[in-house]
Design a protein around this motif. Structure first.
Motif, PDB file in Angstrom:
ATOM      1  N   LEU A  40      10.583  32.746  19.919  1.00 47.74           N
ATOM      2  CA  LEU A  40      11.913  33.254  19.600  1.00 47.74           C
ATOM      3  C   LEU A  40      12.394  34.077  20.786  1.00 47.74           C
ATOM      4  CD1 LEU A  40      14.281  33.780  17.677  1.00 47.74           C
ATOM      5  CD2 LEU A  40      12.972  35.702  16.724  1.00 47.74           C
ATOM      6  N   LEU A  42      15.190  36.612  22.141  1.00 49.04           N
ATOM      7  CA  LEU A  42      16.199  37.576  21.701  1.00 49.04           C
ATOM      8  C   LEU A  42      17.036  38.039  22.880  1.00 49.04           C
ATOM      9  CD1 LEU A  42      14.028  39.948  19.452  1.00 49.04           C
ATOM     10  CD2 LEU A  42      15.329  37.932  18.728  1.00 49.04           C
ATOM     11  N   ARG A 131      17.876  24.293  24.674  1.00 53.74           N
ATOM     12  CA  ARG A 131      18.460  23.720  23.460  1.00 53.74           C
ATOM     13  C   ARG A 131      18.091  22.242  23.314  1.00 53.74           C
ATOM     14  NH1 ARG A 131      24.404  25.346  21.946  1.00 53.74           N
ATOM     15  NH2 ARG A 131      23.531  24.662  19.959  1.00 53.74           N
ATOM     16  N   ASP A 136      16.460  27.910  21.099  1.00 49.32           N
ATOM     17  CA  ASP A 136      17.764  28.556  21.165  1.00 49.32           C
ATOM     18  C   ASP A 136      17.551  30.041  21.442  1.00 49.32           C
ATOM     19  OD1 ASP A 136      20.503  28.885  21.123  1.00 49.32           O
ATOM     20  OD2 ASP A 136      20.795  27.778  19.266  1.00 49.32           O
ATOM     21  N   ARG A 138      18.719  33.937  20.098  1.00 46.90           N
ATOM     22  CA  ARG A 138      19.369  34.735  19.063  1.00 46.90           C
ATOM     23  C   ARG A 138      20.136  35.850  19.769  1.00 46.90           C
ATOM     24  NH1 ARG A 138      15.925  37.364  14.244  1.00 46.90           N
ATOM     25  NH2 ARG A 138      15.488  35.131  13.906  1.00 46.90           N
ATOM     26  N   ALA A 141      20.940  40.443  19.259  1.00 46.01           N
ATOM     27  CA  ALA A 141      19.715  40.905  18.598  1.00 46.01           C
ATOM     28  C   ALA A 141      18.976  41.843  19.550  1.00 46.01           C
ATOM     29  CB  ALA A 141      18.833  39.716  18.211  1.00 46.01           C
TER      30      ALA A 141
END
Length: 519
Positions: A40, A42, A131, A136, A138, A141
């Motif tokens: 993930l 951020l 992508r 992706d 976020r 954040a």
């Protein structure tokens, strides 16, 4: 660090949490995505960084971007560095090349020249690749707090939710929130008493054929560089005598009018503007438990020599395969720890050397010395390596070439046993290891991973066909196990050592991470 209480969990846990979607974070996220590692990314801001800041991509970084599958897009979007043109007011003083240009092909180096591409566009290319691989960012954040234990990191975001991950990578820049939360200090500081302004803007009537420099302009030197692939110039101005830059659009227009023959009205569409004092600093450590620092969060450079962004992307490239391996099933805990530890032991000395180089270039340019006006191979980052690193093992009884464990494995054309030709960088491209058996060395048996899946090690029996390859790899017999990041991990003439090394660092013979095609 405070314990995190009363927070809501934000969805499925990633294996790796990357904080900061600059070049470092994006490159790492791409590398992890192609390896099938759940990650993930951020970004505190609502969009990607909009400015030019790091605008030069060095030859070694272009090789990295080739492996990550984006070099074609980078080359299409960017361009070569233009020649410099000095000015005295409205009088041209003559053109000169800052970047040494090769007069022909450079053996072993597929991208012998650096390319100019504004940072915002480099980030866009990496973001599109991420992508395409299913990842992706976020946006919006921000990280508020973090706590870690022996098994992972819990990060609390600004919205009150939390994310749990096995590892966290701080790629959040020179003012790193993660580094501050960890209490990791940086050693170093300002390398100049002057302030510098950098701005992106259009300048009507200014030729895009040159990088224009007014070295003796009133108030301090100013340079206007046409940004390849755009209609903008990057304006860089130094301020003497303790003066502070005015970063407003009106201030940028006034600067150009005061220091160049161009009127304030010629400066249009002033976009990103930044002011800073050049600094050089190195984080006291790159790892704190389950948290790793990369890019500007770990090291700060002056802009001279175009080293900062490039060193940062290569941090990510060094770290990606190591985290993927440490997370793979069947890897011994001690081996996983040693592998993650090797990131700091390899990259911190490199960062220290590069900081020294960029600082020397900055001081030479500020003093007007000739070496401050030229850029050669020392800035290309092709000769950086890890000979003294913990993963480099060279046990050959009589090395036949100049290549040693820890060195970047150079490109070359080679002949296979059936007479077919292969370029080594084509063989290296992808998330796998590569075994080269040179000069009749026997290929040791490497069983496929249980349950099928991609081979973690691809083996080739090769005979170099180019003189530079003979000089580097020798005539054999020798075995080179090349890491996923293109550096030689093991150089040996004993086939038994290959399997032993691969079992530790190319885990595979248990359950290798899934991988997407590299291109």
């Amino acid at each position: 660090m405070s314990p995190l209480n009363n927070v809501k969990h934000a969805g499925a846990d990633p294996a790796v949490l990357v904080v900061g979607a600059g070049p470092t974070g994006l490159a790492l996220a791409v590398d992890l995505a192609r390896r099938g590692v759940p990650a993930l990314l951020l970004e505190r801001n609502a969009a990607l960084f909009p400015g030019s800041r790091g605008k030069g991509l060095q030859p070694r970084t272009l090789e990295v971007l080739d492996d990550l599958g984006v070099v074609d897009a980078v080359l299409a979007a960017g361009g070569p560095y233009p020649p410099m043109l000095g000015w005295d007011g409205d009088r041209p003083l003559g053109a000169y090349e800052m970047v040494a240009r090769p007069t022909g092909p450079v053996p072993g180096v597929p991208y012998p020249e650096g390319r100019m591409l504004p940072q915002w566009r480099t980030q866009r290319v990496l973001y599109e690749r991420l992508r395409a691989l299913g990842g992706d960012v976020r946006f919006g954040a921000g990280l508020a707090d973090l706590a870690q234990d022996a098994h992972g990191v819990t990060a609390r975001l600004d919205d009150g939710t939390s994310v749990r991950a096995r590892w966290l990578v701080a790629a959040d820049g020179g003012r790193s929130t993660v580094r501050a939360l960890l209490g990791v200090d940086m050693t170093g500081g300002a390398v100049s008493d002057t302030h510098v302004l950098v701005a992106d803007a259009r300048v009507d009537g200014m030729s895009r054929d040159h990088w224009h420099v007014w070295a003796d302009a009133p108030g301090g030197a100013v340079a206007c560089c046409p940004l390849a692939g755009t209609d903008q110039f990057q304006i860089v101005a130094r301020y003497g005598d303790g003066a502070r830059p005015d970063t407003s659009p009106a201030g940028v227009r006034r600067l150009v009018a005061e220091r160049t023959p161009f009127a304030a009205s010629a400066v249009r569409d002033v976009g990103w503007v930044s002011a800073f004092r050049p600094r050089a600093a190195l984080a006291d450590r790159f790892r704190d438990g389950r948290v790793l620092l990369a890019g500007d969060a770990a090291h700060l450079h002056t802009p001279d020599g175009g080293q900062g962004l490039n060193t940062s992307v290569q941090d990510a490239y060094n770290l990606g395969w190591k985290l993927a391996t440490a997370l793979a099933d069947g890897v011994a805990a001690a081996d996983a720890e040693a592998l993650v530890d090797s990131y700091e032991r390899e990259r911190r000395p490199v960062a220290e050397d590069v900081i020294g180089l960029s600082t020397r270039l900055h001081r030479a340019a500020e003093a007007g010395r000739p070496e401050g006006r030229r850029r050669g191979r020392e800035t290309h980052q092709l000769d950086l390596g890890y000979r003294d690193g913990p993963l480099s093992r060279d046990t050959r009884r009589a090395p036949g070439g100049t290549l040693r464990a820890g060195d970047r494995a150079p490109d070359a054309e080679c002949a296979l046993a059936d007479g077919a030709r292969v370029r080594l960088f084509d063989a290296f491209r992808g998330p796998h290891w590569t075994l080269l058996a040179v000069g009749g060395a026997p290929l040791p048996p490497l069983p496929p991973p249980p349950g099928g899946g991609p081979l973690p090690v691809r083996a080739y029996a090769v005979t170099p066909t180019e003189p530079h390859a003979h000089a580097a790899y020798g005539t054999g017999p020798a075995l080179y196990l090349v890491r996923p990041d293109g550096y030689v991990g093991l150089a040996t003439d004993d086939p038994a050592e290959v399997a032993a090394y691969a079992r530790r660092y190319a885990p595979p013979y248990a359950s290798a991470p899934a991988s997407a095609p590299a291109r």
